[in-house]
Design an enzyme around this catalytic site. Structure first.
Site, PDB file in Angstrom:
ATOM      1  N   LYS A  53       0.929  -0.926   0.027  1.00 42.02           N
ATOM      2  CA  LYS A  53      -0.017   0.009  -0.083  1.00 42.02           C
ATOM      3  C   LYS A  53       1.034   1.273  -0.085  1.00 42.02           C
ATOM      4  O   LYS A  53       0.604   2.138  -0.850  1.00 42.02           O
ATOM      5  CB  LYS A  53      -0.836  -0.008   1.257  1.00 42.02           C
ATOM      6  CG  LYS A  53      -2.128  -0.813   1.081  1.00 42.02           C
ATOM      7  CD  LYS A  53      -2.752  -1.237   2.389  1.00 42.02           C
ATOM      8  CE  LYS A  53      -3.807  -2.593   1.947  1.00 42.02           C
ATOM      9  NZ  LYS A  53      -4.353  -3.153   3.378  1.00 42.02           N
ATOM     10  N   GLN A  97      -5.044  -1.739   9.323  1.00 43.55           N
ATOM     11  CA  GLN A  97      -5.039  -3.160   8.864  1.00 43.55           C
ATOM     12  C   GLN A  97      -5.630  -4.066   9.789  1.00 43.55           C
ATOM     13  O   GLN A  97      -5.097  -4.101  10.939  1.00 43.55           O
ATOM     14  CB  GLN A  97      -3.359  -3.493   8.500  1.00 43.55           C
ATOM     15  CG  GLN A  97      -3.116  -4.631   7.886  1.00 43.55           C
ATOM     16  CD  GLN A  97      -3.460  -4.558   6.325  1.00 43.55           C
ATOM     17  OE1 GLN A  97      -3.680  -3.637   5.753  1.00 43.55           O
ATOM     18  NE2 GLN A  97      -3.978  -5.706   6.034  1.00 43.55           N
ATOM     19  N   ASP A 120     -11.716   2.093   3.682  1.00 44.70           N
ATOM     20  CA  ASP A 120     -11.978   0.661   3.576  1.00 44.70           C
ATOM     21  C   ASP A 120     -13.435   0.396   3.307  1.00 44.70           C
ATOM     22  O   ASP A 120     -14.072  -0.777   2.985  1.00 44.70           O
ATOM     23  CB  ASP A 120     -11.557  -0.016   4.937  1.00 44.70           C
ATOM     24  CG  ASP A 120     -10.575  -0.805   4.836  1.00 44.70           C
ATOM     25  OD1 ASP A 120     -10.035  -1.556   3.622  1.00 44.70           O
ATOM     26  OD2 ASP A 120      -9.726  -1.383   5.880  1.00 44.70           O
TER      27      ASP A 120
HETATM   28  N1  GUN Z   1      -7.000  -7.333   5.913  1.00 48.29           N
HETATM   29  C1  GUN Z   1      -6.946  -8.084   4.948  1.00 48.29           C
HETATM   30  N2  GUN Z   1      -7.533  -7.389   3.948  1.00 48.29           N
HETATM   31  C2  GUN Z   1      -7.906  -6.237   4.519  1.00 48.29           C
HETATM   32  C3  GUN Z   1      -8.469  -5.059   3.871  1.00 48.29           C
HETATM   33  O1  GUN Z   1      -9.019  -5.084   2.682  1.00 48.29           O
HETATM   34  N3  GUN Z   1      -8.432  -4.138   4.940  1.00 48.29           N
HETATM   35  C4  GUN Z   1      -8.135  -4.064   5.830  1.00 48.29           C
HETATM   36  N4  GUN Z   1      -8.160  -2.874   6.709  1.00 48.29           N
HETATM   37  N5  GUN Z   1      -7.462  -4.868   6.459  1.00 48.29           N
HETATM   38  C5  GUN Z   1      -7.186  -6.121   6.015  1.00 48.29           C
END
Ligand code: GUN
Length: 284
Positions: A53, A97, A120
């Site tokens: 990211k 996350q 998200d």
């Molecule tokens: N962990 C695995 N996939 C995701 C996601 O799409 N967003 C977040 N915040 N954590 C994750």
């Protein structure tokens, strides 16, 4: 005729190029999209996701901050940081996350992110907006699935879409998005009876159950568009989807591979959401 392989890498590249171009235009008016990512603890898979990211933000010319916090961080400390980021004008998107360590209530943390910065799309307010059809930031993986289907040339309106899996992160929101695109939507799950009979009537089959190769050719209607959201690590170290890809390829009309299908779309849509949040904050 063999199935079309839907190239998620290429389509994600398209989305990223579009976002980058739009971000350059926005920068000309003095606004730099900003994303804050919070990682608590040292889960190796999460560390890899957060790293990509960060890298993608740099490619887009975004401002990015990664807050790497120790596993012993308290819920109060985390909520304090989320509060600061909610107030920070350089930050347009906040992503915590998941999973979080067990002593922290994920719901409390997700609920604390202001809806304007919820890139998200997991908060109750974002979810509610999605269901009602109001403007909101859409969850990245489900939004990426819709882009994959459309950009690989497949119609959604009027089709029967079957979603296998009912998680809050993928199954439920993708079902809502498919409905919004005017599909007729059926949601199946672990308690569904006659799964094969239902799945094999799907023009569009979306599978998000987290079980390697669980979906075989008996679930595939000839010519169906098959979207595999699963990412499962096999004992031999290889990745496999939830769909038995090789076995389903002859029947399907189009399939997403794992890796290289849905996966690359998630970060592309996160960038798209961050840009959108920045534009909205600036009122442009
Ligand atoms: N962990 C695995 N996939 C995701 C996601 O799409 N967003 C977040 N915040 N954590 C994750």
């Amino acid at each position: 005729m063999s199935a079309q392989v839907i190239d998620g890498k290429r389509i994600a590249g398209e989305v990223r190029s579009e976002v980058k171009l739009e971000a350059e235009k926005l920068r000309a008016s003095g606004i730099v999209p900003g994303l804050a990512v919070i990682l608590v603890g040292d889960d190796p898979a999460s560390a890899v996701y957060v790293g990509s990211k960060e890298k993608t933000c740099a490619e887009m010319g975004f401002h990015s901050e990664v807050h790497r916090l120790p596993g012993r961080t308290t819920q109060e400390e985390l909520l304090e940081l989320v509060g600061q980021l909610n107030r920070n004008e350089l930050i347009h998107g906040i992503l915590v996350q998941l999973p979080l360590p067990p002593h922290i209530a994920e719901k409390a943390v997700i609920d604390a992110i202001s809806v304007e910065k919820d890139v998200d799309g997991f908060s109750p307010q974002s979810t509610g907006n999605l269901v009602i059809g109001d403007e909101s930031l859409l969850p990245c993986t489900p939004a990426g699935i819709i882009e994959l289907i459309k950009r690989s040339g497949h119609e959604i309106a009027g089709k029967h879409a079957v979603v296998i899996g009912r998680s809050n992160i993928v199954g439920k929101p993708v079902a809502m998005l498919l409905l919004r695109e005017n599909a007729t939507v059926t949601v199946c799950h672990s308690r569904t009876e006659n799964l094969e009979a239902i799945a094999s009537t799907a023009d569009i089959l979306v599978v998000a159950i987290g079980k390697p190769k669980a979906i075989g050719p008996g679930c595939i209607k000839p010519g169906a568009v098959v979207i595999d959201v699963g990412v499962n690590r096999l004992d031999n170290g290889k990745l496999a989807g939830d769909v038995d890809y090789e076995a389903c390829l002859p029947a399907a009309g189009a399939v997403t591979p794992v890796p290289g299908g849905v996966g690359p779309m998630t970060i592309a849509m996160l960038m798209h959401n961050t840009l959108k949040a920045a534009r909205r904050a600036a009122g442009v």
